[in-house]
Design a protein around this motif. Sequence first.
Motif, PDB file in Angstrom:
ATOM      1  N   SER A 263       0.919  -1.074   0.221  1.00 19.74           N
ATOM      2  CA  SER A 263       0.396  -0.104   0.034  1.00 19.74           C
ATOM      3  C   SER A 263       1.177   1.294  -0.503  1.00 19.74           C
ATOM      4  O   SER A 263       0.658   2.143  -0.478  1.00 19.74           O
ATOM      5  CB  SER A 263      -0.933  -0.421   1.478  1.00 19.74           C
ATOM      6  N   ARG A 264       1.841   1.200   0.680  1.00 16.21           N
ATOM      7  CA  ARG A 264       2.330   2.613   0.421  1.00 16.21           C
ATOM      8  C   ARG A 264       3.187   3.072  -0.392  1.00 16.21           C
ATOM      9  O   ARG A 264       3.819   3.429  -0.889  1.00 16.21           O
ATOM     10  CB  ARG A 264       3.576   1.996   2.105  1.00 16.21           C
ATOM     11  N   HIS A 265       3.877   1.746  -1.399  1.00 14.33           N
ATOM     12  CA  HIS A 265       4.273   1.533  -2.452  1.00 14.33           C
ATOM     13  C   HIS A 265       3.491   2.006  -3.329  1.00 14.33           C
ATOM     14  O   HIS A 265       3.886   3.025  -4.265  1.00 14.33           O
ATOM     15  CB  HIS A 265       4.935   0.539  -2.906  1.00 14.33           C
ATOM     16  N   ARG A 266       2.239   1.899  -3.284  1.00 14.44           N
ATOM     17  CA  ARG A 266       0.853   2.418  -4.334  1.00 14.44           C
ATOM     18  C   ARG A 266       1.033   3.669  -4.605  1.00 14.44           C
ATOM     19  O   ARG A 266       0.775   4.688  -4.996  1.00 14.44           O
ATOM     20  CB  ARG A 266      -0.199   1.501  -4.196  1.00 14.44           C
ATOM     21  N   ARG A 267       0.725   4.141  -3.222  1.00 17.32           N
ATOM     22  CA  ARG A 267       0.447   5.242  -2.652  1.00 17.32           C
ATOM     23  C   ARG A 267       1.703   6.383  -2.562  1.00 17.32           C
ATOM     24  O   ARG A 267       2.013   7.653  -3.960  1.00 17.32           O
ATOM     25  CB  ARG A 267       0.938   5.815  -1.323  1.00 17.32           C
ATOM     26  N   LEU A 269       3.638   5.760  -6.008  1.00 19.63           N
ATOM     27  CA  LEU A 269       3.545   5.534  -7.145  1.00 19.63           C
ATOM     28  C   LEU A 269       2.265   6.795  -7.214  1.00 19.63           C
ATOM     29  O   LEU A 269       2.834   7.350  -8.603  1.00 19.63           O
ATOM     30  CB  LEU A 269       3.120   4.308  -7.654  1.00 19.63           C
ATOM     31  N   CYS A 270       0.929   6.876  -6.707  1.00 21.26           N
ATOM     32  CA  CYS A 270       0.000   7.861  -7.164  1.00 21.26           C
ATOM     33  C   CYS A 270       0.345   9.258  -6.771  1.00 21.26           C
ATOM     34  O   CYS A 270      -0.364  10.401  -7.716  1.00 21.26           O
ATOM     35  CB  CYS A 270      -1.132   7.301  -6.336  1.00 21.26           C
ATOM     36  N   GLU A 271       1.472   9.379  -5.412  1.00 21.78           N
ATOM     37  CA  GLU A 271       1.531  10.653  -5.230  1.00 21.78           C
ATOM     38  C   GLU A 271       2.441  11.763  -6.120  1.00 21.78           C
ATOM     39  O   GLU A 271       2.011  12.830  -6.590  1.00 21.78           O
ATOM     40  CB  GLU A 271       2.244  10.579  -4.120  1.00 21.78           C
ATOM     41  N   ARG A 272       3.077  10.209  -6.464  1.00 27.54           N
ATOM     42  CA  ARG A 272       4.395  11.088  -7.943  1.00 27.54           C
ATOM     43  C   ARG A 272       3.597  11.043  -9.606  1.00 27.54           C
ATOM     44  O   ARG A 272       4.418  11.463 -10.026  1.00 27.54           O
ATOM     45  CB  ARG A 272       5.535  10.274  -7.648  1.00 27.54           C
ATOM     46  N   ASN A 273       2.616  10.464 -10.175  1.00 32.73           N
ATOM     47  CA  ASN A 273       1.940  10.473 -11.124  1.00 32.73           C
ATOM     48  C   ASN A 273       2.903   9.202 -11.919  1.00 32.73           C
ATOM     49  O   ASN A 273       3.366   9.873 -12.924  1.00 32.73           O
ATOM     50  CB  ASN A 273       2.169  11.829 -11.545  1.00 32.73           C
ATOM     51  N   GLN A 274       2.830   9.008 -11.501  1.00 33.96           N
ATOM     52  CA  GLN A 274       4.218   7.473 -11.852  1.00 33.96           C
ATOM     53  C   GLN A 274       3.575   5.478 -12.108  1.00 33.96           C
ATOM     54  O   GLN A 274       4.087   5.735 -13.450  1.00 33.96           O
ATOM     55  CB  GLN A 274       5.642   6.877 -10.794  1.00 33.96           C
TER      56      GLN A 274
END
Length: 336
Positions: A263-267, A269-274
């Motif tokens: 979940s931390r990894h997913r967040r 990716l999303c926060e950095r628009n990657q």
Amino acid sequence: MKQSTTFEPPPISEATASLEAGVLAGKRRALAKAITLIENTRADRRAEANGLVSRILPHTGKAIRVGISGVPGVGKSTFIEALGLFLVKTGLKVAVLAVDPSSRISGGSILGDKVRMEYLARETNAFIRPSPSAGTLGGVARRTRESMLLCEAAGYDVILIETVGVGQSEIAVSEMVDFFLVLLLPNAGDEIQGIKKGIIEMADGLVVHKADSGNEDQATQAQRHYRNAVNLVRAKRKDWRAPVLRASSTEGHGIDKVWDMVSRHRRLLCERNQLESMRSAQMQRWFQTALEEELLDRFHEDPRIRERLADLQARMRARRLSPHHAAEHLVDLFLS
């Protein structure tokens, strides 16, 4: 005649349209039938399958895609069942695409994951689909990507892809998921030599599995060894170095921490628009793979190739013709 510059997928039959409606409604039976359709190798069924996948694409992309790998005996199925049950209890819908190794001799596979994950198979919000690898490199079935998209269109929040095992070619699975997880044995010693450097580099997270009671010291030592190994290789991402955790599926320890890591990894990716850029790159690699497969299929289906192949193979066995010369001849024939 001037060829149209636009392309639209061919229309699908009423039966396939019915499958599409069932998948989008989240019906498991329709989903199972749709996956069976895309795994069919007949040319007419492939056309229907391709049309179906194109039609459901707008309904995909929201799920968290996790690839899970590890050496034989590390307990992948046990771990996936424990993780799946944990996720279902939190209210998520989970799909498991479990790839069984196919025999190179008979071509058959066991397809027994529903037996090995009997508790997860009973959950209404879980879907388990075993598929034969059919000799495909990377420890994934040829149509795993399409199966994953169908599961997303059916409303599953998390897609878990179990691969055959760890090998240099297994990095293929990391090119179709958001998070690539590698399970490790607790007795570090020689086992660390069996994990390829390339697999460590591609991993987003590692878990020392079977960290059961009485095994704590070995598991802790293994965790330390693998953390050192991770620090010695180039990180997959500049802003994420793969964590090394411990877990016991039989005792239920550490499963929540594993999901917290994902979940931390997913967040991130999303926060950095990657996330979207990563998925776009994966789509391009999928296209390249599909193009190569389509060319090979059409090549082998060409009656001229089939007619000439036996003679060329006989000449090669008699050492009268080199493989490269034979291949060049067949390609010229195919393109003529």
